[in-house]
Design a protein around this motif. Structure first.
Motif, PDB file in Angstrom:
ATOM      1  N   ALA A   1      37.921  40.377  38.953  1.00 33.84           N
ATOM      2  CA  ALA A   1      39.171  39.651  38.300  1.00 33.84           C
ATOM      3  C   ALA A   1      38.711  38.273  37.495  1.00 33.84           C
ATOM      4  O   ALA A   1      37.507  37.933  37.761  1.00 33.84           O
ATOM      5  CB  ALA A   1      40.016  39.182  39.438  1.00 33.84           C
ATOM      6  N   HIS A   2      39.269  37.947  36.494  1.00 29.57           N
ATOM      7  CA  HIS A   2      38.884  36.889  35.744  1.00 29.57           C
ATOM      8  C   HIS A   2      40.281  35.852  35.644  1.00 29.57           C
ATOM      9  O   HIS A   2      41.433  36.373  35.783  1.00 29.57           O
ATOM     10  CB  HIS A   2      38.537  37.109  34.351  1.00 29.57           C
ATOM     11  CG  HIS A   2      37.029  37.850  34.276  1.00 29.57           C
ATOM     12  ND1 HIS A   2      36.163  37.189  34.009  1.00 29.57           N
ATOM     13  CD2 HIS A   2      36.779  39.005  34.643  1.00 29.57           C
ATOM     14  CE1 HIS A   2      35.084  38.053  34.094  1.00 29.57           C
ATOM     15  NE2 HIS A   2      35.351  39.279  34.367  1.00 29.57           N
ATOM     16  N   GLY A   3      40.035  34.599  35.420  1.00 31.48           N
ATOM     17  CA  GLY A   3      41.096  33.818  35.302  1.00 31.48           C
ATOM     18  C   GLY A   3      40.958  32.496  35.382  1.00 31.48           C
ATOM     19  O   GLY A   3      39.761  31.855  35.148  1.00 31.48           O
ATOM     20  N   ASP A   4      41.801  31.336  35.481  1.00 32.68           N
ATOM     21  CA  ASP A   4      41.731  30.030  35.465  1.00 32.68           C
ATOM     22  C   ASP A   4      40.980  29.476  36.667  1.00 32.68           C
ATOM     23  O   ASP A   4      40.937  30.392  37.793  1.00 32.68           O
ATOM     24  CB  ASP A   4      43.223  29.272  35.265  1.00 32.68           C
ATOM     25  CG  ASP A   4      43.773  29.316  34.016  1.00 32.68           C
ATOM     26  OD1 ASP A   4      43.367  30.219  33.097  1.00 32.68           O
ATOM     27  OD2 ASP A   4      44.925  29.042  33.946  1.00 32.68           O
ATOM     28  N   THR A   5      40.288  28.447  36.468  1.00 34.57           N
ATOM     29  CA  THR A   5      39.550  27.933  37.613  1.00 34.57           C
ATOM     30  C   THR A   5      40.511  27.873  38.837  1.00 34.57           C
ATOM     31  O   THR A   5      41.394  27.170  39.023  1.00 34.57           O
ATOM     32  CB  THR A   5      38.933  26.435  37.252  1.00 34.57           C
ATOM     33  OG1 THR A   5      38.188  26.805  36.203  1.00 34.57           O
ATOM     34  CG2 THR A   5      37.987  26.172  38.380  1.00 34.57           C
ATOM     35  N   GLY A   6      39.594  28.141  40.093  1.00 38.85           N
ATOM     36  CA  GLY A   6      40.216  28.250  41.231  1.00 38.85           C
ATOM     37  C   GLY A   6      41.452  29.163  41.735  1.00 38.85           C
ATOM     38  O   GLY A   6      41.827  29.118  42.838  1.00 38.85           O
TER      39      GLY A   6
END
Length: 265
Positions: free
Chosen positions: A120-125
């Motif tokens: 998974a990749h995405g915005d911080t947190g």
């Protein structure tokens, strides 16, 4: 059941879907670029209205509607074969997948290996919890941001999380489930990009599953092609399960990217 029963062909997403749609002037190549407006720093369009996002230039897609009772999906081939091949090659070179506990799910108290590779990749947190396991998002990379921004431009929806599954061949699969976790923004569509080996994607209505089904509702099957984009819109994930079953005769790899909108806590 063949998908064509549920398909209305050659539809462009309209403003009622909260999406952006542009039409090409001709079928010829258009090289002249127009600069984006000050409000649109991520995209450009050429003189024919084709979308130019980073390294990706895509013509306005022809959308097919996939409809059944409480099933609302739109499907198109977003990237042509050359583009899809290049993106697939980049994925194989750049992506790394989860290992150890992050590559397992807990079902009925027992841990099992996920029958595919996943990351998974995405915005911080941000993180995604399913089957009693929580998958944290790694940071966006420039390559994944370009894919995300292209999909945002042609659909009008922005996404803050990406789940990637790699199926090495037809033996790797995904069981029946609904993407209805509380981490997801309720009612927001999921954009599913397919690369590599075409695979059957099966929808089954929640009331028509198993030996004790309450109703008889036809299964919907969609063959997801190389470079295609499937938009799963509300209330599909409330009423329908979906799966990617085994196809033992298939020998090529497939990569699937599902772009999602997660709740920011």
């Amino acid at each position: 059941m063949k998908m064509d029963k549920f398909v209305i062909r050659k539809r462009c997403l309209d403003s009622e879907d909260n999406t952006t749609s542009k039409r090409t002037k001709t079928e010829t190549e258009c090289d002249e670029l127009t600069e984006p407006s000050p409000k649109d720093t991520h995209t450009k369009t050429d003189s024919c209205g084709n979308c130019v996002t980073g390294i990706f230039v895509v013509k306005s897609p022809v959308w097919k509607e996939i409809r059944a009772e409480n099933l609302d999906c739109d499907y198109c081939v977003l990237f042509d074969r050359w583009q899809a091949n290049e993106i697939f090659k980049e994925c194989e070179q750049l992506l790394t997948y989860n290992e150890g506990k992050l590559a397992k799910v807990n079902i009925f108290g027992k841990w099992h290996d996920i029958p595919r590779k996943q990351v998974a990749h995405g915005d911080t947190g941000l993180s995604y919890t399913f089957s009693n396991n929580t998958v944290p998002a790694r940071p966006w990379t420039p390559f994944l941001e370009k894919i995300r921004d292209t999909i945002t431009h042609v659909t009008g929806y922005d996404f803050n999380f990406l789940l990637i599954n790699r199926y090495k061949d037809g033996l790797d699969h995904m069981g029946e489930h609904r993407d209805d976790e509380k981490d997801l923004v309720h009612g927001y569509p999921i954009a599913s990009l397919s690369l590599g080996q075409p695979r059957d994607f099966i929808f089954k209505h929640a009331e028509a599953r198993g030996k004790h089904a309450k109703r008889k509702i036809d299964t919907v099957k969609v063959e997801l092609q190389h470079g295609s984009l499937l938009m799963m819109k509300h209330p599909t994930n409330t009423h329908w399960y979906h799966s990617l079953p085994q196809r033992k005769k298939l020998t090529q790899a497939r990569i699937n990217m599902t772009f999602r909108k997660m709740v920011v806590k």
